[in-house]
Enzyme design. Structure first.
Site, mmCIF file in Angstrom:
data_model
loop_
_atom_site.group_PDB
_atom_site.id
_atom_site.type_symbol
_atom_site.label_atom_id
_atom_site.label_comp_id
_atom_site.label_asym_id
_atom_site.label_seq_id
_atom_site.Cartn_x
_atom_site.Cartn_y
_atom_site.Cartn_z
ATOM 1 C CB THR A 187 -27.821 -17.484 -14.637
ATOM 2 O OG1 THR A 187 -28.962 -18.263 -14.921
ATOM 3 C CG2 THR A 187 -28.037 -16.644 -13.399
ATOM 4 C CG ASP A 218 -29.605 -21.284 -8.846
ATOM 5 O OD1 ASP A 218 -30.167 -21.508 -9.943
ATOM 6 O OD2 ASP A 218 -28.465 -20.790 -8.755
ATOM 7 N N GLY A 239 -25.935 -22.368 -13.390
ATOM 8 C CA GLY A 239 -26.012 -23.793 -13.673
ATOM 9 C C GLY A 239 -27.340 -24.373 -13.203
HETATM 10 N N1 ASP Z 1 -29.381 -21.244 -12.465
HETATM 11 C C1 ASP Z 1 -30.371 -21.043 -13.466
HETATM 12 C C2 ASP Z 1 -31.618 -21.789 -13.098
HETATM 13 O O1 ASP Z 1 -31.528 -22.886 -12.585
HETATM 14 C C3 ASP Z 1 -29.988 -21.455 -14.851
HETATM 15 C C4 ASP Z 1 -28.581 -21.241 -15.263
HETATM 16 O O2 ASP Z 1 -27.804 -20.576 -14.604
HETATM 17 O O3 ASP Z 1 -28.222 -21.786 -16.300
HETATM 18 O O4 ASP Z 1 -32.687 -21.296 -13.389
#
Ligand code: ASP
Length: 325
Positions: A187, A218, A239
């Protein structure tokens, strides 16, 4: 000019794959919020995304406002077919649909978001359109797609052959366990401080690979994936979104900075809030990146492997963050 008027980046050597909004079209210089045009601009991006960060930084140097520069910068990765976690080429959900999430927030505290949008590549720009052209903050799913088409965005197939092949392989077992990439290109959360000394931010993602259809993390949730308070600072997250949402991570960091914590201490405390709820070492990654109005930077993650990219004084640099484990 409409969003369909994209600048073809092929002359920059990206084989025509990558498109970004036209600089001159999307960077109105009309509004100078603070009359002091003396601040040195800088950009902070989650992960190792030098080209996106550079594009945003160059836009800031030309006098673009922070949010315009951030949307322009992340558009590079949204169009990058090799990036499987953002925009076109993103990994699909478990039913094979690529659905994207994004949000934006500017120095005035205005914000916009789109959730679970299909067929539209530049969802950060779309979130900005929600903020600027509708009375709403969030538009989801089919409604967001409809709004995009009305605004002149092109409907595209976002599932590339390689993402499709990887999904088919995943289907052979179909074990669902969120896997968080701790290397480059997850992301993208981007924070831009412009020449007017104002801070804005963007967060854009295809979410977790092979998520349940309709799952939203998020990243497009204001306060979780992104939060800006131009009096204090800004923060972005990447994350496992479920853990960030439970602690309203980016808002928490900005509020901790308001109470006097440095961005680093604030990021560490926000990660600590997540860790303390776990029994033992978590098997997921969460990382935060933050800055305050003094230009101080903080970054921290659960596990090693998170890095951020900075644009400052015409150069980009990538830095590994510290982590709990
Ligand atoms: N935060 C993102 C989500 O939960 C995914 C990521 O940043 O890896 O959709």
């Amino acid at each position: 000019m409409k969003r369909r008027d994209f600048l073809d980046q092929s002359s920059m050597g990206f084989a025509g794959l990558l498109v970004a909004p036209n600089l001159t079209a999307v960077f109105p210089k009309k509004e100078i919020i603070k009359s002091l045009a003396t601040s040195t601009p800088y950009v902070l991006s989650t992960w190792n995304v030098p080209q996106a960060t550079l594009l945003a930084g160059e836009a800031l140097e030309k006098g673009s406002q922070g949010l315009d520069a951030a949307v322009h910068g992340v558009a590079f990765e949204e169009a990058n077919l090799l990036n499987t976690t953002v925009g076109k080429g993103g990994a699909p959900d478990r039913d094979g649909n690529v659905s994207l999430d994004a949000c934006v927030m500017n120095h005035k505290g205005d914000c916009g978001a789109v959730l679970a949008v299909e067929n539209i590549t530049h969802v950060a720009a779309l979130a900005k359109d929600v903020m600027e052209k509708t009375p709403h903050v969030i538009i989801a799913g089919a409604g967001a797609r409809k709004f995009a088409l009305e605004q002149g965005y092109k409907a595209e197939n976002l599932l590339t052959e390689s993402s499709k092949a990887a999904w088919k392989k995943w289907l052979e077992k179909g074990n669902y366990k969120p896997e968080i990439n701790v290397e480059n290109h997850d992301t993208i959360g981007m924070l831009c401080s412009d020449v007017y000394g104002n801070l804005s931010g963007v967060c854009t993602t295809s979410g977790l690979a092979y998520k349940m259809m309709g799952r939203v993390g998020d990243s497009p949730i204001i306060g979780s994936g992104l939060y800006i308070d131009n009096e204090v600072g800004g923060a972005v997250a990447t994350g496992l979104g479920e853990e960030v949402i439970k602690t309203v991570g980016s808002f928490l960091i900005v509020e901790l900075m308001r109470q006097g914590k440095t961005p680093q201490d604030a990021c560490e405390e926000a990660i600590e809030r997540i860790i303390e709820k776990q029994k033992g070492k978590p098997d997921f990654q969460v990382a935060y990146l933050a800055t305050n109005k003094k230009g101080e930077i903080g970054a921290y993650s659960v596990h090693r492997g998170f890095s951020y990219t900075k644009y400052f004084n015409k150069k980009t640099t990538n830095t590994q963050s510290n982590s709990v484990y």
